[in-house]
Scaffold this motif. Structure first.
Motif, PDB file in Angstrom:
ATOM      1  N   GLU A 100       0.828  -1.201   0.000  1.00  0.00           N
ATOM      2  CA  GLU A 100       0.000   0.000   0.000  1.00  0.00           C
ATOM      3  C   GLU A 100       0.871   1.264   0.000  1.00  0.00           C
ATOM      4  O   GLU A 100       0.569   2.242  -0.672  1.00  0.00           O
ATOM      5  N   THR A 101       1.975   1.203   0.737  1.00  0.00           N
ATOM      6  CA  THR A 101       2.860   2.366   0.814  1.00  0.00           C
ATOM      7  C   THR A 101       3.530   2.653  -0.523  1.00  0.00           C
ATOM      8  O   THR A 101       3.592   3.798  -0.964  1.00  0.00           O
ATOM      9  N   VAL A 102       4.017   1.610  -1.198  1.00  0.00           N
ATOM     10  CA  VAL A 102       4.805   1.833  -2.411  1.00  0.00           C
ATOM     11  C   VAL A 102       3.955   1.898  -3.678  1.00  0.00           C
ATOM     12  O   VAL A 102       4.390   2.483  -4.676  1.00  0.00           O
ATOM     13  N   PHE A 103       2.742   1.319  -3.666  1.00  0.00           N
ATOM     14  CA  PHE A 103       1.922   1.306  -4.887  1.00  0.00           C
ATOM     15  C   PHE A 103       1.351   2.677  -5.213  1.00  0.00           C
ATOM     16  O   PHE A 103       0.727   2.856  -6.259  1.00  0.00           O
TER      17      PHE A 103
ATOM     18  N   ALA B 236      -6.245  -3.778   1.078  1.00  0.00           N
ATOM     19  CA  ALA B 236      -6.361  -4.282  -0.293  1.00  0.00           C
ATOM     20  C   ALA B 236      -7.196  -3.339  -1.153  1.00  0.00           C
ATOM     21  O   ALA B 236      -6.926  -3.171  -2.350  1.00  0.00           O
ATOM     22  N   LEU B 237      -8.205  -2.717  -0.556  1.00  0.00           N
ATOM     23  CA  LEU B 237      -9.006  -1.729  -1.278  1.00  0.00           C
ATOM     24  C   LEU B 237      -8.131  -0.568  -1.744  1.00  0.00           C
ATOM     25  O   LEU B 237      -8.253  -0.110  -2.886  1.00  0.00           O
ATOM     26  N   SER B 238      -7.244  -0.096  -0.880  1.00  0.00           N
ATOM     27  CA  SER B 238      -6.344   1.001  -1.258  1.00  0.00           C
ATOM     28  C   SER B 238      -5.401   0.573  -2.375  1.00  0.00           C
ATOM     29  O   SER B 238      -5.157   1.331  -3.319  1.00  0.00           O
ATOM     30  N   VAL B 239      -4.865  -0.644  -2.285  1.00  0.00           N
ATOM     31  CA  VAL B 239      -3.961  -1.134  -3.327  1.00  0.00           C
ATOM     32  C   VAL B 239      -4.697  -1.217  -4.659  1.00  0.00           C
ATOM     33  O   VAL B 239      -4.164  -0.833  -5.714  1.00  0.00           O
TER      34      VAL B 239
ATOM     35  N   GLN C 189     -11.545   6.412  -1.594  1.00  0.00           N
ATOM     36  CA  GLN C 189     -10.817   5.426  -2.405  1.00  0.00           C
ATOM     37  C   GLN C 189     -11.749   4.743  -3.393  1.00  0.00           C
ATOM     38  O   GLN C 189     -11.388   4.497  -4.556  1.00  0.00           O
ATOM     39  N   VAL C 190     -12.946   4.404  -2.936  1.00  0.00           N
ATOM     40  CA  VAL C 190     -13.913   3.729  -3.813  1.00  0.00           C
ATOM     41  C   VAL C 190     -14.333   4.656  -4.953  1.00  0.00           C
ATOM     42  O   VAL C 190     -14.402   4.242  -6.124  1.00  0.00           O
TER      43      VAL C 190
END
Length: 478
Positions: free
Chosen positions: A118-121, A225-228, A299-300
C-alpha cells in the motif's frame, strides 16, 4: 525525523536483495522469520520516508531488484496458508503450544506485506514493475473486497468495545512482553506497521483466541487491499488487456465497488452516533464532520472514476442491463457536498446521466487469448492433499520452540520494533486514556497509557491503577 532513520541505504539494499519466496511448509521457520523481520524494517522505513515526503529509496530498490512480484507471491502464499493450513493446525489433537506468538507472526505476515505494498503502490512505476503478477494481485484484492461486501457492518460489539477502550498506540500496535517465554498479544490492528509494547504477566491465549484475532485482522487487511486496488486503477491506461478484462469482465469491479459504497462496512452507528473505522480503530464522528468524505469512501469513488471514465476501460466494459442498474445507484450518492470535496466526480455524474438514457448492451462473447493469474492455482496444485502433513510438520518442527529459542526470537523482535520509530509511524498521535484528547505525556510508572494532563491521570487512576502497579512490578523483576 532524520534521527529516526531505521535502515542505512546499503543495509536496505541488502534486505531487498535477499527477499525470496518460501514454500508453505517453510512458513514460521528460522529463515522465514528473518525475512519477516526484514519486511517489517523495510515497511517502517518506507513509511518514515513517505511521512517526511522525501525520496523513497525502498520503493526504488524494490523496483530496481524486481522484488514486487516476489512480494505478491509471498502475499498470496500466506493467504493460502491461513485458509488451508491454519484451520487444520488448530484442529490437531496435539496442538498445545506453550506460546502461540510464533504462529501469530505468520498470520500477521499478510498484513505486513499488504502494508508495504500500500505504501509503495502510490507510485505508478511500482504497478508497472509487477509485470504479469498484477493479475494475481487484482484477484487477491477482489477476494478481499468480497469479504468486505459480505461483512456489511462493524463486526462483533464485544470486540469493538475493546477497541474503544484502548489508546491509539494500544489499538494500532498491540502488546507483547518480549522478555518472557510466556506472552500474549492483544488484538492488533494492521496499520502500516505493527509494534509490540510491554504488557505485565499476561495469560496464555488458546487457539480460539488466535483464530479470533486472525478474523479481526482480516477486516483491516481487506481495507488495505481496497487502497492497493485503487492505486492499480490509477494505472488503468497502462495495464495489459488481460488485466483490464480481469477487472471489468471477469470480476466486474465497478458493480462490486457500488456494493461497497452501499453497505460501507467501515461505517456504523452505535447508540445513535456515527463511527468510522480509521487509523486502526472505530472513531466517533462529530456531527459537524459527518458530511466530510471518509477516506475509504474516497478510495472507492476514485477507483470508480478510473474504471468508468478512462477511455481504455470504457472500451472494454460491457454495460449490460444489470451493470446499468447497479451503476445508476451512484446518482443518489453524488450530492453537492460530495462534489465540493471531489470536483472530478462531476464528470462521473455526467456519465451517469448519459448512461440513464443509453441502450444496454448484451454480454460480449469475444474470443480473446489472454493471461490468467497463476500463483494461487500453482500453490494449490503443488500442495493439494498435503495440508494436514504441512500442519503436523510445522507443529513439530517450527512452532514447538524451546524456552531458549523463544527468548532468542523475542530478543530479535525487540530489536526490530524500536519504540521511537513505532511512535513516529503511528497512524495518529496518542490519545488520552481518560478523555481521548490528544496526549503528550505517558504514565511515568508503566509507560503504556497516555494522558493530556495531570487531572485526567488522577481521574483515570481508579481504573488504570492495578495494571499500572503490575507493570511496574514486572519492570523491577526484569
Amino acid at each position: 525525523m532524520g534521527d529516526l532513520e531505521l535502515l542505512l541505504p546499503g543495509e536496505a539494499e541488502v534486505l531487498v536483495r535477499g527477499l525470496r519466496s518460501f514454500q508453505l511448509r517453510e512458513m514460521g521457520s528460522e529463515g522465514w522469520n528473518k525475512q519477516h523481520e526484514s519486511l517489517e524494517k523495510l515497511n517502517m522505513q518506507a513509511i518514515l520516508d513517505a511521512t517526511i515526503s522525501q525520496a523513497e529509496p525502498i520503493q526504488e530498490l524494490l523496483i530496481n531488484h524486481g522484488k514486487i512480484p516476489t512480494l505478491v507471491e509471498e502475499l498470496i502464499a500466506v493467504e493460502m496458508w491461513k485458509q488451508k493450513v491454519f484451520p487444520v493446525l488448530c484442529r490437531l489433537e496435539d496442538f498445545k503450544p506453550q506460546n502461540t506468538f510464533p504462529i501469530y507472526m505468520v498470520v500477521h505476515h499478510e498484513a505486513s506485506i499488504i502494508n508495504l505494498l500500500e505504501t509503495v503502490f502510490f507510485h505508478k512505476e511500482v504497478c508497472e514493475s509487477a509485470d504479469d503478477k498484477v493479475l494475481d494481485l487484482v484477484d487477491y484484492c477482489h477476494r478481499k473486497l468480497i469479504l468486505l461486501v459480505a461483512r456489511k457492518g462493524g463486526g462483533d460489539l464485544s470486540e469493538e468495545e475493546q477497541f474503544q477502550d484502548s489508546t491509539p498506540m494500544q489499538v494500532s500496535y498491540g502488546f507483547l512482553d518480549l522478555t518472557k517465554s510466556r506472552c500474549e498479544f492483544s488484538p492488533a490492528s494492521t496499520g502500516r506497521v505493527n509494534a509490540m509494547c510491554l504488557c505485565p504477566y499476561p495469560p496464555l491465549p488458546h487457539h480460539q483466541e488466535l483464530q479470533k484475532q486472525a478474523e479481526m485482522m482480516e477486516f483491516e487487511i481487506s481495507l488495505k487491499a481496497l487502497s492497493v486496488l485503487r492505486y492499480i486503477t490509477d494505472c488503468v491506461d497502462s495495464l495489459s488487456l488481460s488485466t483490464l478484462n480481469r477487472m471489468l469482465r471477469t470480476h466486474n469491479l465497478p458493480c462490486l465497488l457500488v456494493e461497497l459504497l452501499e453497505h460501507s462496512p467501515w461505517s456504523r452507528r452505535v447508540g445513535g452516533k456515527l463511527q468510522h473505522f480509521e487509523s486502526g480503530r472505530w472513531q466517533t464522528v462529530a456531527p459537524s464532520e459527518q458530511q466530510k468524505l471518509n477516506k475509504l469512501d474516497g478510495q472507492v469513488w476514485i477507483a470508480l472514476y478510473n474504471l468508468l471514465l478512462s477511455p481504455e476501460a470504457r472500451a472494454r466494459y460491457c454495460l449490460t442491463s444489470f451493470a446499468k442498474g447497479q451503476l445508476l445507484k451512484l446518482q443518489a450518492f453524488l450530492t453537492d457536498t460530495l462534489l465540493d470535496q471531489l470536483p472530478n466526480l462531476a464528470d462521473l455524474k455526467g456519465f451517469l446521466a448519459h448512461l440513464s438514457l443509453a441502450e444496454t448492451q448484451p454480454p460480449k462473447k469475444d474470443l480473446v487469448l489472454e493471461q490468467i493469474p497463476e500463483i494461487w492455482d500453482r500453490l494449490e496444485r503443488e500442495n493439494k492433499g498435503k495440508w494436514q502433513a504441512i500442519a503436523k510438520h510445522q507443529l513439530q518442527h517450527v512452532f514447538s520452540l524451546s524456552e531458549k529459542d523463544l527468548r532468542q526470537q523475542a530478543q530479535r523482535w525487540a530489536e526490530t520494533y524500536r519504540l521511537d520509530v513505532l511512535e513516529a509511524v503511528a497512524p495518529e498521535r496518542p490519545r488520552c486514556g481518560y478523555c481521548n484528547a490528544e496526549a503528550s505525556k505517558r504514565c511515568s510508572r508503566c509507560q503504556n497509557v497516555w494522558y493530556c494532563c495531570r487531572e485526567c491521570q488522577v481521574k483515570h487512576w481508579e481504573k488504570h491503577g492495578k495494571t499500572c502497579v503490575l507493570a511496574a512490578q514486572g519492570d523491577r523483576a526484569k
